[in-house]
Design an enzyme around this catalytic site. Sequence first.
Site, PDB file in Angstrom:
ATOM      1  N   MET A  51      33.641  45.498   5.426  1.00  0.00           N
ATOM      2  CA  MET A  51      32.981  46.187   4.329  1.00  0.00           C
ATOM      3  C   MET A  51      31.473  45.985   4.478  1.00  0.00           C
ATOM      4  O   MET A  51      30.957  44.879   4.335  1.00  0.00           O
ATOM      5  CB  MET A  51      33.462  45.637   2.997  1.00  0.00           C
ATOM      6  CG  MET A  51      34.952  45.874   2.753  1.00  0.00           C
ATOM      7  SD  MET A  51      35.490  45.256   1.159  1.00  0.00           S
ATOM      8  CE  MET A  51      35.328  43.488   1.410  1.00  0.00           C
ATOM      9  N   GLN A  58      33.151  40.687  13.164  1.00  0.00           N
ATOM     10  CA  GLN A  58      33.461  42.062  13.570  1.00  0.00           C
ATOM     11  C   GLN A  58      32.226  42.746  14.149  1.00  0.00           C
ATOM     12  O   GLN A  58      31.149  42.724  13.549  1.00  0.00           O
ATOM     13  CB  GLN A  58      33.983  42.864  12.380  1.00  0.00           C
ATOM     14  CG  GLN A  58      34.457  44.257  12.781  1.00  0.00           C
ATOM     15  CD  GLN A  58      34.997  45.047  11.617  1.00  0.00           C
ATOM     16  OE1 GLN A  58      34.221  45.636  10.869  1.00  0.00           O
ATOM     17  NE2 GLN A  58      36.318  45.073  11.453  1.00  0.00           N
ATOM     18  N   CYS A 102      35.565  52.529  11.513  1.00  0.00           N
ATOM     19  CA  CYS A 102      34.486  52.919  10.615  1.00  0.00           C
ATOM     20  C   CYS A 102      34.338  54.436  10.589  1.00  0.00           C
ATOM     21  O   CYS A 102      34.148  55.075  11.628  1.00  0.00           O
ATOM     22  CB  CYS A 102      33.169  52.284  11.059  1.00  0.00           C
ATOM     23  SG  CYS A 102      31.769  52.752   9.990  1.00  0.00           S
ATOM     24  N   HIS A 153      44.518  50.527   9.639  1.00  0.00           N
ATOM     25  CA  HIS A 153      44.331  51.237   8.378  1.00  0.00           C
ATOM     26  C   HIS A 153      44.955  52.610   8.598  1.00  0.00           C
ATOM     27  O   HIS A 153      44.395  53.454   9.302  1.00  0.00           O
ATOM     28  CB  HIS A 153      42.846  51.346   8.054  1.00  0.00           C
ATOM     29  CG  HIS A 153      42.574  52.014   6.745  1.00  0.00           C
ATOM     30  ND1 HIS A 153      41.301  52.123   6.218  1.00  0.00           N
ATOM     31  CD2 HIS A 153      43.397  52.604   5.840  1.00  0.00           C
ATOM     32  CE1 HIS A 153      41.359  52.758   5.048  1.00  0.00           C
ATOM     33  NE2 HIS A 153      42.621  53.062   4.821  1.00  0.00           N
ATOM     34  N   GLY A 204      45.952  49.161   3.636  1.00  0.00           N
ATOM     35  CA  GLY A 204      46.046  50.400   2.877  1.00  0.00           C
ATOM     36  C   GLY A 204      47.070  50.334   1.762  1.00  0.00           C
ATOM     37  O   GLY A 204      48.067  49.609   1.838  1.00  0.00           O
ATOM     38  N   ASN A 205      46.793  51.078   0.689  1.00  0.00           N
ATOM     39  CA  ASN A 205      47.718  51.244  -0.440  1.00  0.00           C
ATOM     40  C   ASN A 205      47.946  49.976  -1.241  1.00  0.00           C
ATOM     41  O   ASN A 205      49.027  49.789  -1.825  1.00  0.00           O
ATOM     42  CB  ASN A 205      49.082  51.776   0.030  1.00  0.00           C
ATOM     43  CG  ASN A 205      49.009  53.177   0.606  1.00  0.00           C
ATOM     44  OD1 ASN A 205      47.938  53.767   0.640  1.00  0.00           O
ATOM     45  ND2 ASN A 205      50.143  53.697   1.043  1.00  0.00           N
ATOM     46  N   GLU A 219      38.608  47.208  -0.188  1.00  0.00           N
ATOM     47  CA  GLU A 219      37.911  47.646  -1.393  1.00  0.00           C
ATOM     48  C   GLU A 219      38.533  47.129  -2.679  1.00  0.00           C
ATOM     49  O   GLU A 219      37.826  46.872  -3.652  1.00  0.00           O
ATOM     50  CB  GLU A 219      37.819  49.179  -1.404  1.00  0.00           C
ATOM     51  CG  GLU A 219      36.932  49.705  -0.286  1.00  0.00           C
ATOM     52  CD  GLU A 219      36.667  51.190  -0.398  1.00  0.00           C
ATOM     53  OE1 GLU A 219      37.012  51.780  -1.441  1.00  0.00           O
ATOM     54  OE2 GLU A 219      36.112  51.758   0.556  1.00  0.00           O
TER      55      GLU A 219
END
Length: 345
Positions: free
Chosen positions: A1, A56, A85, A154, A188-189, A212
């Site tokens: 992030m 990263q 990204c 992802h 994800g999710n 996130e």
Amino acid sequence: MVNQSDLPFRLLVRRYNASLVYTQMLLPDRLLNDQDYLEFYTRGLRDALDAPVVVQLCGNDPETVVRAARRVVDKADAIDLNLGCPQDAAREVHYGGYLLDKKDWPLVESIVSALSQSLPVPISAKLRLCQNTAATPDLGARLEAAGASWLALHARHVSARRRRQGAADLSQVRVLRERVRIPVVSNGNVRTWEDVVRNKEETGADGIMVGETLLENPCLFANVTPDPVKISLEYLNICREHPETATMQTMQTHVRHFVDHQCGRKPWFNKFRAALGRCSTIEQIERLMRVKVQRWRGLTPLSTDGDAEEGLPSEDLNEEDARWGDFGTRDVDLDEAFASISLVD
């Protein structure tokens, strides 16, 4: 992030059961040519409680990426190559998720191979689905053959304008997991702890990565929904303990996320955002949270030593922190981290 995986935030999520954390995506050219950039992003890295940690990197030139990795490898438990990204900058310079086209696979393999052969730590790759979804497991297998020790997927396609368009296709995580022999992490999710459990059951993944959602609730892996003021104060206290590891803008953004998660629809939220934007010190943000935000919520202000407000009830912040759960400190190596299912990127 980007600009969000700062040291204080990494330490915060570790308190609430995240077992492995990543730095933000770092730019190799800046690491090599900008001493201030290098010093800022390595300050406190892997010290004390900040381990294990994955550094990263992005890039499209094997030699440059390896040279940059050597600058930070002594502060890393692993090096990750970002292949996910979706930002415009990544598209313009041709890195991140824009290296997933099949024509770029030999380049990606050469970067992973060069890192694996040059460094004494494991190499991983975080990727999104290829535009031809069915090709993703093939790329995963080639990354494994090139020397990747694990993969994080992802399960969405790259889109600069709609980064999270639609739900992630978690079935593709299982397909990848069944194709390779190295660990696969699913991303994800996830909005709640129940989603973490469901994701692992559905994908068979070796770990669950959350990005996130942790910005809104850094206590997700502890299955706790924290009070937004108290978690903000806890984060700011970590920032004070580790100076010059997070910019004022980053602090403001984290605090805004914490409050937005539970109070984003309150009539006073826009007023809060404006007031937060005017803050220029940690103390000003703390005062905003302790006094104004508490009052806007219809609650009693929280005092601290030196607070100009008179008649506020005295309160020991350390006791409040403990109330939200002291998960203790623990020595965790990379193998032990993979025995758990909680990661932050």
